[in-house]
Scaffold this motif. Structure first.
Motif, PDB file in Angstrom:
ATOM      1  N   ASP A 134       0.816  -1.216   0.000  1.00  0.00           N
ATOM      2  CA  ASP A 134       0.000   0.000   0.000  1.00  0.00           C
ATOM      3  C   ASP A 134       0.855   1.274   0.000  1.00  0.00           C
ATOM      4  O   ASP A 134       0.431   2.305  -0.516  1.00  0.00           O
ATOM      5  CB  ASP A 134      -0.949   0.008   1.205  1.00  0.00           C
ATOM      6  N   TYR A 140       3.029   0.116  -8.545  1.00  0.00           N
ATOM      7  CA  TYR A 140       1.569   0.035  -8.662  1.00  0.00           C
ATOM      8  C   TYR A 140       1.149  -0.688  -9.941  1.00  0.00           C
ATOM      9  O   TYR A 140       0.115  -0.403 -10.513  1.00  0.00           O
ATOM     10  CB  TYR A 140       0.976   1.449  -8.627  1.00  0.00           C
ATOM     11  N   GLN A 145      -1.035  -4.975  -7.923  1.00  0.00           N
ATOM     12  CA  GLN A 145      -2.405  -4.798  -7.450  1.00  0.00           C
ATOM     13  C   GLN A 145      -3.091  -6.153  -7.265  1.00  0.00           C
ATOM     14  O   GLN A 145      -3.817  -6.362  -6.285  1.00  0.00           O
ATOM     15  CB  GLN A 145      -3.184  -3.906  -8.414  1.00  0.00           C
ATOM     16  N   ARG A 148      -1.793  -7.732  -4.169  1.00  0.00           N
ATOM     17  CA  ARG A 148      -2.370  -7.112  -2.970  1.00  0.00           C
ATOM     18  C   ARG A 148      -3.691  -7.777  -2.616  1.00  0.00           C
ATOM     19  O   ARG A 148      -3.999  -8.006  -1.443  1.00  0.00           O
ATOM     20  CB  ARG A 148      -2.547  -5.605  -3.203  1.00  0.00           C
ATOM     21  N   GLU A 152      -4.462  -9.804   0.868  1.00  0.00           N
ATOM     22  CA  GLU A 152      -5.621  -9.528   1.728  1.00  0.00           C
ATOM     23  C   GLU A 152      -6.377 -10.807   2.050  1.00  0.00           C
ATOM     24  O   GLU A 152      -6.870 -10.990   3.170  1.00  0.00           O
ATOM     25  CB  GLU A 152      -6.546  -8.510   1.070  1.00  0.00           C
TER      26      GLU A 152
END
Length: 189
Positions: A134, A140, A145, A148, A152
């Motif tokens: 983050d 990015y 992404q 990520r 999670e």
């Protein structure tokens, strides 16, 4: 997920050796989807024979770097869009929980405490990794992404398993009920 599709997906990010691919698996999926070096190398050879990957370069000690082919990219996309998801989860801790009744109460309490601690630690490691993502430490890109999102899932899965292990300490068989605590032959009540 099959190992072959995992390897193809990682190679879609860029060329890598079997050693590098094993490191990537360990980095993100090690506790969820372990991939052993011999299996990775064997699968890379199969993928090359099928024309889904090719050797990009060969370095010292015959270390090969592979890259995905157009056919390999098409295979990953087919797998993502056309193949039914295998929702099977082979979680040994849940299989073991079916037989908790065979453990002594004090042993079970210690086991569940250790499980809760283990899962909390893993969830925290994934939270730290997510925070780094983050903050942009890895850029990015679309790959970052997507990673990520995977991280999670790890945070939430391990947090849920920690909650489960903590809850399991409060109910039978880890905590004897008053009506069944006598005469069961179980200790620690």
């Amino acid at each position: 997920m099959s190992l072959r599709h995992g390897l193809l997906g990682l190679l879609a990010e860029g060329p890598a050796s079997g050693y590098d691919l094993a490191g990537r698996f360990t980095e993100v999926l090690g506790s969820i989807w372990p991939a052993q070096h011999p299996k990775i190398y064997a699968e890379l050879n199969k993928l090359a024979a099928e024309g889904l990957v090719e050797v990009e370069s060969e370095g010292p000690r015959r270390r090969k770097a592979y890259r995905i082919t157009d056919a390999g990219v098409a295979e990953v996309k087919r797998w993502l869009t056309e193949v039914d998801v295998d929702h099977t989860m082979r979680l040994q801790p849940l299989l073991r929980s079916l037989f908790f009744w065979m453990m002594e109460t004090d042993e079970l309490q210690r086991h569940l405490e250790a499980e809760a601690s283990y899962y909390r630690e893993l969830a925290e490691q994934y939270r730290d990794y997510a925070a780094r993502k983050d903050r942009g430490e890895f850029g990015y890109s679309e790959q970052t992404q997507s990673m990520r999102v995977t991280i999670e899932a790890g945070v939430r899965l391990y947090s849920a398993l920690a909650d489960w292990a903590e809850w399991a300490q409060t109910v039978p068989p880890a905590k004897q009920s008053k009506q069944h605590g006598e005469g069961t032959g179980r200790s620690g009540t």
